[in-house]
Scaffold this active site. Structure first.
Site, mmCIF file in Angstrom:
data_model
loop_
_atom_site.group_PDB
_atom_site.id
_atom_site.type_symbol
_atom_site.label_atom_id
_atom_site.label_comp_id
_atom_site.label_asym_id
_atom_site.label_seq_id
_atom_site.Cartn_x
_atom_site.Cartn_y
_atom_site.Cartn_z
ATOM 1 N N LYS A 18 0.852 -1.210 0.000
ATOM 2 C CA LYS A 18 0.000 0.000 0.000
ATOM 3 C C LYS A 18 0.871 1.238 0.000
ATOM 4 C CE LYS A 18 0.692 1.232 4.570
ATOM 5 N NZ LYS A 18 1.555 2.366 4.945
ATOM 6 N N ASP A 145 -2.510 -1.251 10.420
ATOM 7 C CA ASP A 145 -2.682 -1.249 8.961
ATOM 8 C C ASP A 145 -3.303 -2.541 8.446
ATOM 9 O OD1 ASP A 145 -1.652 1.205 8.400
ATOM 10 O OD2 ASP A 145 0.369 0.494 7.948
#
Ligand code: C5P
Length: 297
Positions: A18, A145
């Site tokens: 990401k 996350d």
């Protein structure tokens, strides 16, 4: 992530990296974490994981990167133990093979993505029947996350980063990543972080994404942790300057570093910029794009 049944009792999975296009720190919380507002985008740089059911009940983990912890502190191993314990399946066994491509300690979420993939893969392989909500709860226990990687390819993250609102991109984003050799520890960056400056609004970036205007997107990139991470790791400053000099409209650091990225207008501009950057950072430059079409939304 993307899961594929290979043959009975075996699964192959791709765990994406990401990028944080935006990361503002809103304040320190009572639990020691920081309240964040961030925009996360999954990109097509993947680790690969192979899961094979082990009728003997052992839990085995192997990885091609000797620098990573292979024991109980590894997020894949922690995720496998957690899902076994939480579902009362201590006797289910699996061997996990991890092929690492996402650099560690880079702010690319590689470890978190591997963890989310492990939770989803074992839920499928062992037919545990956990709901998306159950998995998200386990994911948040592993790290801030991790829930993102179970969720959507693009999302706003609030709270610790685990409270997610999906965002739809009008067109794919083409990005160039530079991953300095030296990594940075997230906890270290947050420990040294000192609040400074006015709160930066997220809305201009959301508007730019809605219009699909890459120059405007590039101008709206922001990461509050950048100055702190650059003090710890000066190579980030070098990577950011090189990205800006390569003709890309804007550059920023992702997560808590040390990777930096630039936004290109299209794939051919990304490829041209990457060609220049590879001379300065051999083996450390990746051309990536957002929202791979087969990524499960
Ligand atoms: O959640 P995770 O374990 O990935 O976070 C690693 C460290 O980063 C935490 O221990 C904390 O020190 C810091 N952190 C933070 N605020 C967040 C996320 C992480 O302070 N929102």
């Amino acid at each position: 992530m993307h899961l594929r049944h290979h043959r009975p009792g075996q699964l192959v999975a791709w765990a994406p990296a990401k990028i944080n296009l935006f990361l503002e720190v809103l304040g320190e919380r009572n639990d020691g974490y920081h309240e964040l507002e961030t925009l996360l985008v999954a990109v097509n740089l993947y680790d690969t994981l192979v899961f094979k059911e082990e009728p003997s009940g052992v839990l085995e983990f192997r990885c091609d990167d000797a620098a990573l912890p292979q024991g109980p502190t590894n997020l894949v191993v922690r995720s496998a133990h957690l899902i076994r314990e939480e579902t009362g399946n201590q006797r289910r066994g699996v061997s996990i093979w991890l092929r690492k491509r996402i650099p560690a300690r880079a702010g690319l979420g590689g470890g978190s993505s591997d963890a989310a993939t492990t939770l989803a893969a074992l839920n499928a392989l062992w037919q545990l029947g956990l709901s998306a909500g159950d998995l998200a709860e386990l994911a948040a226990q592993i790290g801030s996350d991790v829930p993102f990687f179970l969720h959507a390819p693009v999302a706003v993250g609030r709270g610790r980063g685990e409270l997610l609102t999906p965002v739809t991109l009008t067109r794919p984003l083409h990005l160039v990543l530079v991953c300095p050799e030296e990594g940075v520890g997230t906890a270290d960056v947050f420990r040294r972080y000192e609040p400074a400056g006015e709160r930066r609004p997220l809305q201009p970036l959301l508007d730019a994404l809605g219009r699909g205007d890459s120059d405007e997107i590039a101008r709206s990139l922001f990461n509050r942790l950048e100055p702190t991470a650059c003090r710890i790791c000066p190579a980030i400053t070098v990577a950011l300057a090189a990205l800006r000099a390569s003709g890309l409209a804007g550059a920023a650091m992702t997560g808590s570093g040390s990777a930096a990225f630039g936004v290109a207008r299209d794939r051919s501009q990304a490829v041209r910029a990457a060609r220049m950057l590879r001379a300065q950072f051999p083996g450390r430059v990746h051309v990536v794009r957002s929202s791979p079409s087969w990524y499960a939304a």
